[in-house]
Design an enzyme around this catalytic site. Structure first.
Site, PDB file in Angstrom:
ATOM      1  N   ASN A   9       0.883  -1.167   0.000  1.00 28.80           N
ATOM      2  CA  ASN A   9       0.000   0.000   0.000  1.00 28.80           C
ATOM      3  C   ASN A   9       0.919   1.215   0.000  1.00 28.80           C
ATOM      4  O   ASN A   9       1.479   1.566   1.028  1.00 28.80           O
ATOM      5  CB  ASN A   9      -0.882  -0.022   1.262  1.00 28.80           C
ATOM      6  CG  ASN A   9      -1.721   1.242   1.409  1.00 28.80           C
ATOM      7  OD1 ASN A   9      -1.876   2.003   0.453  1.00 28.80           O
ATOM      8  ND2 ASN A   9      -2.258   1.470   2.600  1.00 28.80           N
ATOM      9  N   TRP A  10       1.056   1.807  -1.192  1.00 24.67           N
ATOM     10  CA  TRP A  10       2.005   2.918  -1.304  1.00 24.67           C
ATOM     11  C   TRP A  10       1.501   4.187  -0.625  1.00 24.67           C
ATOM     12  O   TRP A  10       2.254   5.108  -0.375  1.00 24.67           O
ATOM     13  CB  TRP A  10       2.308   3.196  -2.777  1.00 24.67           C
ATOM     14  CG  TRP A  10       3.332   2.264  -3.367  1.00 24.67           C
ATOM     15  CD1 TRP A  10       3.970   1.228  -2.736  1.00 24.67           C
ATOM     16  CD2 TRP A  10       3.855   2.295  -4.708  1.00 24.67           C
ATOM     17  NE1 TRP A  10       4.846   0.624  -3.592  1.00 24.67           N
ATOM     18  CE2 TRP A  10       4.806   1.247  -4.814  1.00 24.67           C
ATOM     19  CE3 TRP A  10       3.616   3.098  -5.828  1.00 24.67           C
ATOM     20  CZ2 TRP A  10       5.504   1.000  -5.997  1.00 24.67           C
ATOM     21  CZ3 TRP A  10       4.308   2.843  -7.013  1.00 24.67           C
ATOM     22  CH2 TRP A  10       5.248   1.798  -7.079  1.00 24.67           C
ATOM     23  N   LYS A  11       0.203   4.287  -0.406  1.00 20.05           N
ATOM     24  CA  LYS A  11      -0.404   5.507   0.159  1.00 20.05           C
ATOM     25  C   LYS A  11      -0.036   6.718  -0.717  1.00 20.05           C
ATOM     26  O   LYS A  11       0.122   6.555  -1.928  1.00 20.05           O
ATOM     27  CB  LYS A  11       0.041   5.711   1.603  1.00 20.05           C
ATOM     28  CG  LYS A  11      -0.084   4.448   2.445  1.00 20.05           C
ATOM     29  CD  LYS A  11       0.142   4.692   3.901  1.00 20.05           C
ATOM     30  CE  LYS A  11       0.101   3.380   4.646  1.00 20.05           C
ATOM     31  NZ  LYS A  11       0.186   3.535   6.084  1.00 20.05           N
ATOM     32  N   HIS A  94      -9.439   1.509   4.614  1.00 21.87           N
ATOM     33  CA  HIS A  94      -8.178   1.631   5.356  1.00 21.87           C
ATOM     34  C   HIS A  94      -8.385   2.570   6.553  1.00 21.87           C
ATOM     35  O   HIS A  94      -9.157   3.527   6.464  1.00 21.87           O
ATOM     36  CB  HIS A  94      -7.085   2.168   4.433  1.00 21.87           C
ATOM     37  CG  HIS A  94      -5.721   2.061   5.031  1.00 21.87           C
ATOM     38  ND1 HIS A  94      -5.250   2.982   5.933  1.00 21.87           N
ATOM     39  CD2 HIS A  94      -4.751   1.134   4.896  1.00 21.87           C
ATOM     40  CE1 HIS A  94      -4.033   2.623   6.318  1.00 21.87           C
ATOM     41  NE2 HIS A  94      -3.707   1.499   5.702  1.00 21.87           N
ATOM     42  N   GLU A  96      -6.706   4.887   7.644  1.00 22.61           N
ATOM     43  CA  GLU A  96      -6.442   6.308   7.364  1.00 22.61           C
ATOM     44  C   GLU A  96      -7.641   6.948   6.675  1.00 22.61           C
ATOM     45  O   GLU A  96      -7.939   8.123   6.896  1.00 22.61           O
ATOM     46  CB  GLU A  96      -5.163   6.437   6.523  1.00 22.61           C
ATOM     47  CG  GLU A  96      -3.924   6.151   7.365  1.00 22.61           C
ATOM     48  CD  GLU A  96      -2.762   5.540   6.622  1.00 22.61           C
ATOM     49  OE1 GLU A  96      -2.730   5.589   5.372  1.00 22.61           O
ATOM     50  OE2 GLU A  96      -1.861   4.987   7.293  1.00 22.61           O
ATOM     51  N   GLU A 164      -5.728  -4.871  10.418  1.00 21.74           N
ATOM     52  CA  GLU A 164      -4.704  -3.874  10.679  1.00 21.74           C
ATOM     53  C   GLU A 164      -5.002  -3.153  11.992  1.00 21.74           C
ATOM     54  O   GLU A 164      -5.821  -2.211  12.011  1.00 21.74           O
ATOM     55  CB  GLU A 164      -4.665  -2.853   9.545  1.00 21.74           C
ATOM     56  CG  GLU A 164      -4.355  -3.475   8.190  1.00 21.74           C
ATOM     57  CD  GLU A 164      -3.684  -2.482   7.262  1.00 21.74           C
ATOM     58  OE1 GLU A 164      -2.607  -2.803   6.769  1.00 21.74           O
ATOM     59  OE2 GLU A 164      -4.215  -1.387   7.053  1.00 21.74           O
ATOM     60  N   GLY A 170       2.302   2.125  10.686  1.00 22.03           N
ATOM     61  CA  GLY A 170       3.277   3.205  10.535  1.00 22.03           C
ATOM     62  C   GLY A 170       3.946   3.610  11.835  1.00 22.03           C
ATOM     63  O   GLY A 170       4.598   4.655  11.911  1.00 22.03           O
ATOM     64  N   SER A 210       3.137  -2.336  10.355  1.00 21.79           N
ATOM     65  CA  SER A 210       4.598  -2.388  10.552  1.00 21.79           C
ATOM     66  C   SER A 210       5.185  -3.767  10.260  1.00 21.79           C
ATOM     67  O   SER A 210       6.151  -4.186  10.893  1.00 21.79           O
ATOM     68  CB  SER A 210       4.964  -1.926  11.964  1.00 21.79           C
ATOM     69  OG  SER A 210       4.569  -0.581  12.153  1.00 21.79           O
ATOM     70  N   GLY A 231       2.694  -1.305   4.283  1.00 16.18           N
ATOM     71  CA  GLY A 231       2.805   0.120   3.985  1.00 16.18           C
ATOM     72  C   GLY A 231       4.247   0.507   3.738  1.00 16.18           C
ATOM     73  O   GLY A 231       4.786   0.319   2.644  1.00 16.18           O
ATOM     74  N   GLY A 232       4.901   1.013   4.767  1.00 15.96           N
ATOM     75  CA  GLY A 232       6.266   1.541   4.631  1.00 15.96           C
ATOM     76  C   GLY A 232       7.236   0.616   3.912  1.00 15.96           C
ATOM     77  O   GLY A 232       8.001   1.060   3.032  1.00 15.96           O
TER      78      GLY A 232
HETATM   79  C1  PEP Z   1      -0.850   0.077   5.996  1.00 15.71           C
HETATM   80  O1  PEP Z   1      -0.974   1.263   5.892  1.00 15.71           O
HETATM   81  O2  PEP Z   1      -1.691  -0.670   5.462  1.00 15.71           O
HETATM   82  C2  PEP Z   1       0.278  -0.438   6.764  1.00 15.71           C
HETATM   83  C3  PEP Z   1       0.207  -1.646   7.214  1.00 15.71           C
HETATM   84  O3  PEP Z   1       1.322   0.431   6.974  1.00 15.71           O
HETATM   85  P1  PEP Z   1       2.739   0.088   7.658  1.00 15.71           P
HETATM   86  O4  PEP Z   1       3.197  -1.222   7.087  1.00 15.71           O
HETATM   87  O5  PEP Z   1       3.629   1.220   7.292  1.00 15.71           O
HETATM   88  O6  PEP Z   1       2.483  -0.008   9.131  1.00 15.71           O
END
Ligand code: PEP
Length: 247
Positions: A9-11, A94, A96, A164, A170, A210, A231-232
């Site tokens: 998930n590049w966001k 999501h 966010e 999640e 994040g 994470s 994500g990251g």
């Molecule tokens: C996400 O936003 O779906 C996510 C899991 O982010 P991260 O891996 O950065 O925690």
């Protein structure tokens, strides 16, 4: 019986240039993956990333989808727009989107039904906040997200769920392998109650929060964890290490 599925998930990160460069580097590293692989990217990058991923096993997904076929919804993206580029996945609900854009379970439900009606696999995100976990209401929160979010779904096996925990997104704070397994097993049980236990066994459930090159093996070794929403770590070559978690 469930094929593992690792999705990025590049966001609101990457540009057409940096994204294409990353896909070029990732492609040979993930070519022999034993799991399904996708990168969900900002809508404006979908055409260029689809082109960059052509001929590879990386599928390009969207980060959202609107429920209306067309109309006065400034800033939104319809299923037809996504289908034109062969998009196969869309992240829905999501945390966010829920936190910053007022996304409700009812909206999640409308988006999910629309994705399914258009042959796009919804990656439906659920999860509790830190306050909710500490308040002992995690299961209650998940019940509501699943009951409303998946209402009227005909074939739940066509859905991917991403568990999640909001406190792990994040933040560098991962749920322990046991915490993630326990909660995902609960989600599967709940899906079994809403639909049927056999149907629940077919649903791919990812962990997200994470997840990285170091902790992916332990998480993926859990019996109910079928994949990751990343994500990251999907913004760098670590994504390939996660995709190759079984090697
Ligand atoms: C996400 O936003 O779906 C996510 C899991 O982010 P991260 O891996 O950065 O925690």
């Amino acid at each position: 019986m469930r094929k593992p599925f690792i999705a990025g998930n590049w966001k609101m990160n990457m540009t057409a240039a940096t994204g294409a460069a990353l896909i070029k580097e990732l492609a040979p590293l993930v070519a022999n993956a034993n799991c399904d692989v996708a990168l969900c990217v900002p809508a404006i990058l979908i055409p260029a990333m689809t082109e960059a991923a052509k001929g590879t096993n990386i599928k390009i997904g969207a980060e959202n989808i609107h429920w209306a076929a067309s109309g006065a919804y400034t800033g939104e993206i319809s299923a037809d727009m996504l289908k034109e580029y062969g998009v196969e996945y869309a992240i829905i609900g999501h945390s966010e989107r829920r936190q910053y854009f007022g996304e409700t379970d009812e909206m999640v439900n409308k988006r999910t039904l629309t994705a399914l009606a258009n042959g796009i696999t919804p990656i439906v995100c659920v999860g509790e906040t830190l306050e909710e976990r500490e308040g002992g209401v995690t299961e209650k929160v998940l019940d509501k997200q699943l009951e409303i979010g998946l209402k009227d779904v005909e074939d739940v096996a066509k859905i991917v769920i991403a568990y999640e925990p909001v406190w792990a997104i994040g933040t560098g704070k991962t749920a322990t392998d046991e915490q993630a397994q326990e909660t995902i097993a609960y989600i599967r049980k709940k899906i079994g109650e809403i639909f049927c236990p056999k149907c629940a066994e077919k649903v791919v459930i990812q962990y997200g929060g994470s997840m990285n090159a170091k902790n992916c093996k332990g998480l993926m070794a859990q019996p109910d964890i079928d994949g990751g929403l990343i994500g990251g770590a999907s913004l760098k070559l670590d994504f390939a290490t996660i995709v190759n978690f079984d090697k």
